[in-house]
Design a protein around this motif. Sequence first.
Motif, PDB file in Angstrom:
ATOM      1  N   HIS A 187      47.423  38.144  33.220  1.00 40.07           N
ATOM      2  CA  HIS A 187      46.525  38.571  34.299  1.00 40.07           C
ATOM      3  C   HIS A 187      45.075  38.289  33.925  1.00 40.07           C
ATOM      4  O   HIS A 187      44.448  39.060  33.191  1.00 40.07           O
ATOM      5  N   LYS A 193      39.968  44.386  36.230  1.00 40.59           N
ATOM      6  CA  LYS A 193      40.877  44.955  37.218  1.00 40.59           C
ATOM      7  C   LYS A 193      41.267  46.380  36.840  1.00 40.59           C
ATOM      8  O   LYS A 193      41.361  47.264  37.703  1.00 40.59           O
ATOM      9  N   ALA A 197      40.190  49.757  38.964  1.00 46.04           N
ATOM     10  CA  ALA A 197      41.246  50.632  39.478  1.00 46.04           C
ATOM     11  C   ALA A 197      41.077  52.060  38.967  1.00 46.04           C
ATOM     12  O   ALA A 197      41.246  53.031  39.718  1.00 46.04           O
ATOM     13  N   TRP A 242      37.038  44.241  41.702  1.00 48.92           N
ATOM     14  CA  TRP A 242      37.189  43.778  40.319  1.00 48.92           C
ATOM     15  C   TRP A 242      36.363  42.525  40.067  1.00 48.92           C
ATOM     16  O   TRP A 242      35.950  42.267  38.931  1.00 48.92           O
ATOM     17  N   GLN A 243      36.100  41.735  41.113  1.00 43.82           N
ATOM     18  CA  GLN A 243      35.300  40.523  40.916  1.00 43.82           C
ATOM     19  C   GLN A 243      33.885  40.866  40.456  1.00 43.82           C
ATOM     20  O   GLN A 243      33.339  40.213  39.561  1.00 43.82           O
ATOM     21  N   GLN A 246      34.069  42.047  36.893  1.00 43.47           N
ATOM     22  CA  GLN A 246      34.265  40.919  35.994  1.00 43.47           C
ATOM     23  C   GLN A 246      32.957  40.164  35.772  1.00 43.47           C
ATOM     24  O   GLN A 246      32.642  39.761  34.637  1.00 43.47           O
ATOM     25  N   ALA A 368      47.453  47.964  39.919  1.00 46.67           N
ATOM     26  CA  ALA A 368      46.291  47.086  39.982  1.00 46.67           C
ATOM     27  C   ALA A 368      46.625  45.670  39.546  1.00 46.67           C
ATOM     28  O   ALA A 368      46.112  44.692  40.104  1.00 46.67           O
ATOM     29  N   LEU A 369      47.480  45.544  38.535  1.00 46.48           N
ATOM     30  CA  LEU A 369      47.824  44.220  38.015  1.00 46.48           C
ATOM     31  C   LEU A 369      49.008  43.601  38.750  1.00 46.48           C
ATOM     32  O   LEU A 369      49.064  42.378  38.921  1.00 46.48           O
TER      33      LEU A 369
END
Length: 984
Positions: A187, A193, A197, A242-243, A246, A368-369
């Motif tokens: 992932h 992520k 979450a 999450w973007q 990240q 989430a994953l």
Amino acid sequence: MEWVFLGMGPGHCVAHVVEGEGSLTVDQLTRAVEVAAQASPGMRLVRQGKRWMDRGTAPSVVVLDAAGGLLNSPALQRPLDANSRTCEVLLVPGTRPTVVFRAFHGITDGRGLLQWAADVFRVLRGEEPLGADSRLNDGELIQGLDRPGGLPPAQPNPKLEWPPLLGSRSPGSSGVLWRRRAVDGRHPAATAKVAAALARTYGSGRGRFFVPVDLRRHRPELRSTASLARAVQLRVEVGDGWQEVQQRLLTLLATDAELAPQFADSILRTPLPVMRLVNAGIDYFAAKKNQYNSLAYVSHLGNVALADFCAGDFQANAVYPLGTTGPGGPLEVNLLESAGRTEITVAWHNGPGLAKRAEAVLDTIEEALCPREHRNWAGNRTERPLPSQRSVVELFREQVERTPERIALSGPEGEVSYAQLSRRADAIAAALRERGVGPGDVVGLLAGRTVAAMAALWGVLRAGACYLPLDTRHPDARISDLLTDAGSTYCLVEKPYDTRECVQSGCKPLILDDLAVDGAAPKDWQDVVPAPEDLAYVIYTSGSTGRPKGVQIEHRNLVNYVHWGTRAFDVDADTRLPLVTSPSFDVTGTSVFLPLLAGGQVILMPEDPNHLSLRRLLEESGANALNLTPSHLDLIGQLDLSPTGYRTVLVIGEQLRVEVAARAQQMFGPDCRIINEYGPTEATIGCTAHTFDAELDGGSAVVPIGLPADNTTVHLLDADGRFVAPGETGEMYLGGVQLARGYLGRPELNRERFVHLADGSRVYRTGDLARVLPSGEIECVGRIDDQVKVRGHRVEPAEVAQALEEHRAVDRAVVVARSRAGQSGKALYGYALTNSAVTSEELTEHLAAVLPSYMVPAAIMMVAELPYTVSGKVDTKALPDPFADESPSAAPTGTAPLTPMDPIEEAVADIWARTLGAERSRLEAQSDFHHLGGDSVSLLSMLAAVCREVLTPAQEAAFMAELPKILAEPTVERVAALARDARG
């Protein structure tokens, strides 16, 4: 430095667990630990005053009893001693051994311990350890970096402000709680992520996280087991996906935020006893007020190869970390990728009710994953109890006793009742038992589609052994290799094949014509009732490594297929199903087991399918069902027939095109079900099915493969091993009770193809790509590799290339599958780099002597060089087209001058052009059908068209009687001459 301040309790120890199968002894592990520690002295450090010293003694190996569960073992709570023991290795012995590597976090970190653990297994394999001799600590490493502009500014001191993820805990609670979960796939951006979450679920959309960063990234050449991890503070704000998280993490890494000073100089000068009292106070008040410095620590340790943790008889199947805890700190989440899945563990101070809460955190991370809607496809709800637990041996005996006089077999040899077939099978079973054949033995079977072959099959099963069906058309070398690879001591052989060289050496031939005599078995004969895990048969398929591989099918696999297929395909006592396919083709099992176990009839068709034999079968045999490949169904569709009384046409082996299915539906009528079945040999004949619907399926090019069989599953995973979203394309992984035992004598291939999902389910990687349609059914859309289907048989081009390279004139060979305009499916084409003069005909003859006919390329070209891509692989797209020049100059050398064609030759050439998708102007009298890319099925289509357009019905029998001459010289001129003779 912070870990020195904290002391050496269980929460301050880093640990890795290696679970496996096989055997691993204390002595073996102890010796390996000693050698690996010698090469990595950092694992032998102890505290002497204010300094760490190498005490010269390897970490101890302790045998552990983990009967109550490893994560609950008191041994994992045992503190280490800075003055004598900072590292230890625990071994849980047994057939499923587990090794735990534990070390104080002050002397190593997660990556350092992993590096050393891999060295221990390297020594166990008899290799030299790579070692880690660097003595740098984190501060020295940072000071030694040549970084323009100096170090980044210190990170803000975190305040105790965040509520704990797991709820409140009592001050002074002791021990560490660990919980573990695994999710499928790799992932990217997993840290972001997870943080997003957790913030969304437990922090009202915002939160602070600590993310440890490995300082070794600044010195890639450095081999060190030291504790070289520094954490950065990662914030999540309300509304962040999450973007965004990240991007924020990447910015921290790009600016080397982990290099910032973590402690003031005054703190570093604080005496250890005082600092430990301070930390204890921080921890007490954090627990009392339910305020912590962050929501969680999230650590990603990257990817490890399970092969690095295998040695001898020990095969690792899981590697995962056990995290740490700190004062005033929340739980720690650790991620580690291996074997196509991501291991997740959480660590937290233990307390009442926290185990349940930890599982809830794992639920959040898993969702989430790997979202539940991706994992849980409704089509996999296939659990169905079998109507009987009895084996096919018992079921057949019961059927014989119920209907002894009912016709079991019919065909050119006449009709054979169930009782007659059973007596012949008993005679063969008794002969095998007299020779010591029983469970575990593989008995070869070299026979055609005959009564003797059917009796032999049941005789082998009644003796308790498993059968290896062999194709009489295969060359001797191929058959000999399969018998040798399978370890067959005996081979049941039907005359006239008993004179072939392949059964005169190696195993002992037993002539069926001599064994299968009514009344030859003892009156008190009793079947050997197989256990569910006993082998029923072994069937060989093409191998990508150049070797064919034997698929081992157990009785439990077979009996599930029989019960599902009987119900799904409406097989009953009235079913009359022809045996059209080769006994060495696993789909033959459908035509044999299903009707005979339902009281139906098998119609034997000894001759190979062509338009004449198929016409007789459809019009004269009395069959009311068919089981064949799409290629054969396509050939039938070209016949001008209107067969009646057919209930089911079962198609398997290749992709079924809608146009072929639609034409078959029109031919057989609306009351006949056209069923598209899918299944590799490794999943026992067939494991999904779909009934063709002209209205619903008409908008697609291919017919869907439907839904899984009873007690089987289909999972679609992407290239990273993640479950794909509904409607997206993924590789099919098949699971369930029909999954084969594996490949005979190929443990390395079993580990590659028969894998386990994160939930422990054993699955088979098919290499087939598919997607779930809006209707909820599966559509197969292609392959991820070079494998191709030829006449329903799987062919690995690599195996053909290896056989080609065995010719003395060939230095290197490449075989590819490609389509030609106007033709459905693909054909094989070979390219050879040669060291001496050789013709394509010679190379074709060489392959025909060692490979089945369907594996011989349609054409072989000699090339001066092979084109390569920038990555160093053969560029198959740049290989020349064997048929790019089909002009007169391309005719075989040495032929006589070509003469103008007469009307019959012109008609034959027109048929060839349509069949092959070639330009009519480039076809001449000496054009060779196979050199133009034709295979055996398209050859039969061409001959059927010649009979239909050039000959009368009364003439086609005489023409088809010359089939051997056509196969020996498939040119326009030859076919036209034989057609002319038939007309004459």
